[in-house]
Design a protein around this motif. Sequence first.
Motif, short mmCIF file in Angstrom:
data_model
loop_
_atom_site.label_atom_id
_atom_site.label_comp_id
_atom_site.label_asym_id
_atom_site.label_seq_id
_atom_site.Cartn_x
_atom_site.Cartn_y
_atom_site.Cartn_z
N PHE A 146 50.12 56.11 6.96
CA PHE A 146 50.24 54.80 7.61
C PHE A 146 49.87 54.84 9.08
O PHE A 146 49.44 53.82 9.63
CB PHE A 146 51.65 54.24 7.39
N SER A 167 56.35 45.54 5.22
CA SER A 167 56.16 46.98 5.40
C SER A 167 57.38 47.78 4.93
O SER A 167 57.24 48.87 4.37
CB SER A 167 55.86 47.30 6.86
N CYS A 217 55.69 49.09 1.57
CA CYS A 217 55.14 50.33 2.12
C CYS A 217 56.19 51.44 2.18
O CYS A 217 56.15 52.38 1.38
CB CYS A 217 54.56 50.07 3.51
N SER A 230 51.44 48.51 9.06
CA SER A 230 51.54 49.97 8.99
C SER A 230 52.13 50.56 10.26
O SER A 230 52.72 51.65 10.23
CB SER A 230 50.15 50.58 8.72
N SER A 283 45.33 52.35 0.62
CA SER A 283 46.07 51.39 1.45
C SER A 283 45.19 50.22 1.91
O SER A 283 45.41 49.08 1.52
CB SER A 283 46.68 52.09 2.67
#
Length: 302
Positions: free
Chosen positions: A40, A65, A69, A180, A223
């Motif tokens: 990231f 995120s 993520c 990110s 990503s």
Amino acid sequence: MTIKDSLISLLIIFIWGFNFVVISWGVDDLPPLFMGAARFLLVASLGSLFIKKPDIPWRWMAAYSLTLCFGQFALLFSAMAFGMPAGLASLVLQSQAVFTLILSALFLHETIKINQIIAMIFAGIGLSIIGFTGEHGNMTVIGFALTIAAAISWASGNVCNRMINQRGYQSNTGLVVWSSWIAMIPFFLTSLLFEGSDAILSSLQQSSFTTVFVIFYLAVAASILGYSLWSYLLSQYPAGQVAPLTLGVPVVGIICAALFLNESISEQQYLGILGICLVMVGLVINAVGGRWFKCFSRSTVS
């Protein structure tokens, strides 16, 4: 879905399916949480050079995120550390499609269609056959529970993505890149806490071309490209229709593992071919089943 969007779906499935092979290469050289942090960090630093910050409030980017993520991958890495086999983890993680349907109905008031229910039944049976005909007898309860938690986190991120679009913002590449910056912070902190600075420094000193390839694939392909296309599909279609597409990921993952990691299939595992076929049937029903049911209804009425 249009033909173009169906092709985009297939590209995502291939990118994320091959991703498990790349991760397998990566964990040989890097601690898992640090690998996530590096991933990231590269997404944020590389992407922000070319893509401006989207007109999305930071609170929504943080929600995206921390769920899709960090939450998804931190829980998944932890599950594998606590004994969840990688192959079975890739299958169980696809239960996010079920949780997305449920959360979308609860928070977005989206209707669950009959073809989606049928698709989930076919794909669910197929995934079960693939998973439990493999050599996965060493699965732990905590590993399984953490993988389910990772799937719920992914589903929460899908709903968050949809909410962002419903509020008039565009969840495109900018969201993937700039969120990110937030995701890498908890990754670095947990890496330092659980993996330690010595393991991080040692992995950096012993890095190779494969290590660089892994980080770039995870950052650029999985990503930036993968999640950007995923966000595009979520902006065009209901979350409950898009989420089941990932059921094709473990199918690609199994094939790629056999080709690139020389993972052989035992005689017992040949039953998994039936599971693969059922998964593909589920994907077809999810993609075009709505049209079939409409045509069937019209013919019945007439």
